[in-house]
Design a protein around this motif. Structure first.
Motif, mmCIF file in Angstrom:
data_model
loop_
_atom_site.group_PDB
_atom_site.id
_atom_site.type_symbol
_atom_site.label_atom_id
_atom_site.label_comp_id
_atom_site.label_asym_id
_atom_site.label_seq_id
_atom_site.Cartn_x
_atom_site.Cartn_y
_atom_site.Cartn_z
ATOM 1 N N LYS A 166 48.479 96.286 5.158
ATOM 2 C CA LYS A 166 48.868 96.314 6.555
ATOM 3 C C LYS A 166 50.282 96.875 6.607
ATOM 4 N N VAL A 167 50.512 97.852 7.478
ATOM 5 C CA VAL A 167 51.821 98.509 7.543
ATOM 6 C C VAL A 167 52.445 98.274 8.914
ATOM 7 N N HIS A 168 53.720 97.925 8.898
ATOM 8 C CA HIS A 168 54.479 97.786 10.144
ATOM 9 C C HIS A 168 55.819 98.483 9.958
ATOM 10 N N ILE A 169 56.217 99.284 10.929
ATOM 11 C CA ILE A 169 57.508 99.974 10.908
ATOM 12 C C ILE A 169 58.440 99.278 11.896
ATOM 13 N N TYR A 170 59.580 98.807 11.401
ATOM 14 C CA TYR A 170 60.488 98.065 12.281
ATOM 15 C C TYR A 170 61.720 98.894 12.657
ATOM 16 N N GLY A 171 62.399 98.459 13.726
ATOM 17 C CA GLY A 171 63.615 99.120 14.181
ATOM 18 C C GLY A 171 64.865 98.392 13.721
ATOM 19 N N ASP A 172 65.099 97.202 14.246
ATOM 20 C CA ASP A 172 66.297 96.433 13.945
ATOM 21 C C ASP A 172 66.000 95.384 12.868
ATOM 22 N N ILE A 173 66.694 95.463 11.745
ATOM 23 C CA ILE A 173 66.385 94.568 10.633
ATOM 24 C C ILE A 173 66.745 93.117 10.946
ATOM 25 N N SER A 174 67.870 92.878 11.602
ATOM 26 C CA SER A 174 68.280 91.511 11.913
ATOM 27 C C SER A 174 67.278 90.837 12.834
ATOM 28 N N GLN A 175 66.891 91.540 13.881
ATOM 29 C CA GLN A 175 65.922 90.991 14.819
ATOM 30 C C GLN A 175 64.584 90.727 14.130
ATOM 31 N N THR A 176 64.178 91.648 13.262
ATOM 32 C CA THR A 176 62.894 91.509 12.570
ATOM 33 C C THR A 176 62.890 90.293 11.643
ATOM 34 N N ILE A 177 63.979 90.104 10.895
ATOM 35 C CA ILE A 177 64.072 88.942 10.012
ATOM 36 C C ILE A 177 64.032 87.646 10.815
ATOM 37 N N LYS A 182 61.051 82.709 12.451
ATOM 38 C CA LYS A 182 60.464 81.878 13.507
ATOM 39 C C LYS A 182 58.961 81.701 13.291
ATOM 40 N N ASP A 183 58.357 82.699 12.633
ATOM 41 C CA ASP A 183 56.915 82.638 12.378
ATOM 42 C C ASP A 183 56.585 81.891 11.090
ATOM 43 N N GLY A 184 57.593 81.296 10.459
ATOM 44 C CA GLY A 184 57.344 80.436 9.313
ATOM 45 C C GLY A 184 57.462 81.069 7.944
ATOM 46 N N TYR A 185 57.992 82.305 7.864
ATOM 47 C CA TYR A 185 58.139 82.960 6.567
ATOM 48 C C TYR A 185 59.442 82.545 5.886
ATOM 49 N N MET A 186 59.380 82.367 4.587
ATOM 50 C CA MET A 186 60.573 82.214 3.751
ATOM 51 C C MET A 186 61.038 83.622 3.395
ATOM 52 N N LEU A 210 59.562 89.348 0.770
ATOM 53 C CA LEU A 210 60.495 89.800 -0.259
ATOM 54 C C LEU A 210 61.179 91.060 0.241
ATOM 55 N N LEU A 211 62.495 90.988 0.405
ATOM 56 C CA LEU A 211 63.275 92.108 0.932
ATOM 57 C C LEU A 211 63.956 92.842 -0.211
ATOM 58 N N MET A 212 63.656 94.143 -0.331
ATOM 59 C CA MET A 212 64.270 94.998 -1.345
ATOM 60 C C MET A 212 65.282 95.919 -0.676
ATOM 61 N N GLY A 213 66.457 96.063 -1.294
ATOM 62 C CA GLY A 213 67.533 96.833 -0.690
ATOM 63 C C GLY A 213 67.581 98.287 -1.114
ATOM 64 N N HIS A 214 68.596 98.968 -0.609
ATOM 65 C CA HIS A 214 68.852 100.384 -0.902
ATOM 66 C C HIS A 214 69.017 100.589 -2.410
ATOM 67 N N LEU A 224 72.122 89.755 3.945
ATOM 68 C CA LEU A 224 71.921 88.647 3.018
ATOM 69 C C LEU A 224 72.120 87.302 3.704
ATOM 70 N N SER A 225 73.060 87.249 4.641
ATOM 71 C CA SER A 225 73.344 85.988 5.326
ATOM 72 C C SER A 225 72.189 85.533 6.202
ATOM 73 N N LEU A 226 71.291 86.457 6.555
ATOM 74 C CA LEU A 226 70.135 86.117 7.376
ATOM 75 C C LEU A 226 68.962 85.614 6.550
ATOM 76 N N CYS A 227 69.001 85.866 5.249
ATOM 77 C CA CYS A 227 67.874 85.506 4.380
ATOM 78 C C CYS A 227 67.987 84.043 3.939
ATOM 79 N N ASP A 228 66.866 83.464 3.560
ATOM 80 C CA ASP A 228 66.841 82.058 3.153
ATOM 81 C C ASP A 228 67.340 81.860 1.728
ATOM 82 N N GLU A 229 67.046 82.829 0.862
ATOM 83 C CA GLU A 229 67.414 82.666 -0.547
ATOM 84 C C GLU A 229 67.536 84.035 -1.203
#
Length: 259
Positions: A166-177, A182-186, A210-214, A224-229
């Motif tokens: 399943k593919v989703h393309i997002y715009g704003d990373i902060s809003q998406t995280i 809110k939907d229960g994802y770690m 799982l968020l992978m960076g540049h 990073l401050s928005l992530c849980d771990e």
């Protein structure tokens, strides 16, 4: 099987095979795939196929698969004519014009998501897609500015296995995280920091991202401050990091097997 035999490679119907390059999508979300392995993988999916451009050898070998799919046009060309259309030497004997599948809404993704932040390499986008599909990760979340997983080179590297995600393309990373949390994802961030949890010690929940960076800059302190771990892979002395696609594969495997 009814072919349209191509005597003139300059006809309008073949322009899509000449002009469409990575990230150069038309209004109808067209994409071009090439090589039998990639094309055949996509033929086995629900993706709409608008046409195939191939040699008689390809049509003869895979006639059953091709006939199982409702395809608008089958263009028959020789290898030399195909190279003339593409504009360079090729080693395959088929190409496909398809339409990208509709994006999956953010609230309809699976329990396990691989998310990219500002990845720039088309090869990495394709390689990560292939690993995600192989490891049973449900979904692929990419930024709008990233190479698209249905770009020609990304498709080739993924061997078409992105069609299983399943593919989703997002715009704003902060809003998406924030929406994912809110939907229960770690939310796990892959980064090397002093307080990072070693990958071997993580115990993943049912729903995770799982968020992978540049490739060079990694993930910013703000994100990073928005992530849980934050997670990092134990490395040998003197080695700083893996290639992002290798790191993603190792981390996805561990998260899938430490529930």
């Amino acid at each position: 099987m009814k072919y349209t035999i191509i005597d003139d490679i300059n006809i309008p119907e073949l322009e899509i095979y000449k002009k469409l390059r990575d990230n150069a999508f038309t209004e109808d979300n067209s994409f071009i795939a090439d090589s039998p392995k990639v094309v055949n993988m996509l033929l086995g999916s629900e993706i709409k196929v608008k046409s195939i451009l191939a040699t008689k050898e390809y049509y003869d070998e895979f006639s059953e698969l091709i006939n199982s799919k409702k395809i608008e046009k089958l263009f028959l060309v020789g290898k030399e004519e195909m190279q003339g259309i593409v504009g360079h030497k090729i080693h395959h004997n088929c190409m496909m014009h398809g339409t990208r599948p509709d994006e999956t809404p953010l609230d309809s993704l699976g329990n396990n998501i691989l998310m990219l932040d500002a990845i720039t390499s088309t090869e990495n986008v394709g390689s990560i897609a292939r690993s995600a599909a192989a490891l049973g990760v449900d979904s692929y979340l990419l930024p709008r500015q990233s190479p698209h997983p249905y770009g020609r080179r990304a498709l080739r590297v993924s061997m078409g296995y992105v069609s299983k995600l399943k593919v989703h393309i997002y715009g704003d990373i902060s809003q998406t995280i924030q929406e994912l949390k809110k939907d229960g994802y770690m939310i796990y961030a892959a980064e090397v920091t002093p307080d990072a949890t070693l990958l071997s010690q993580v115990k993943s929940p049912k729903k995770w991202v799982l968020l992978m960076g540049h490739e060079g800059k990694g993930i910013s302190a703000e994100v990073l401050s928005l992530c849980d771990e934050v997670l990092s892979i134990e490395m040998a002395d003197g080695v700083k990091s893996f290639n992002v696609s290798v790191a993603a594969s190792i981390m996805m495997y561990q998260l899938k097997h430490t529930i």
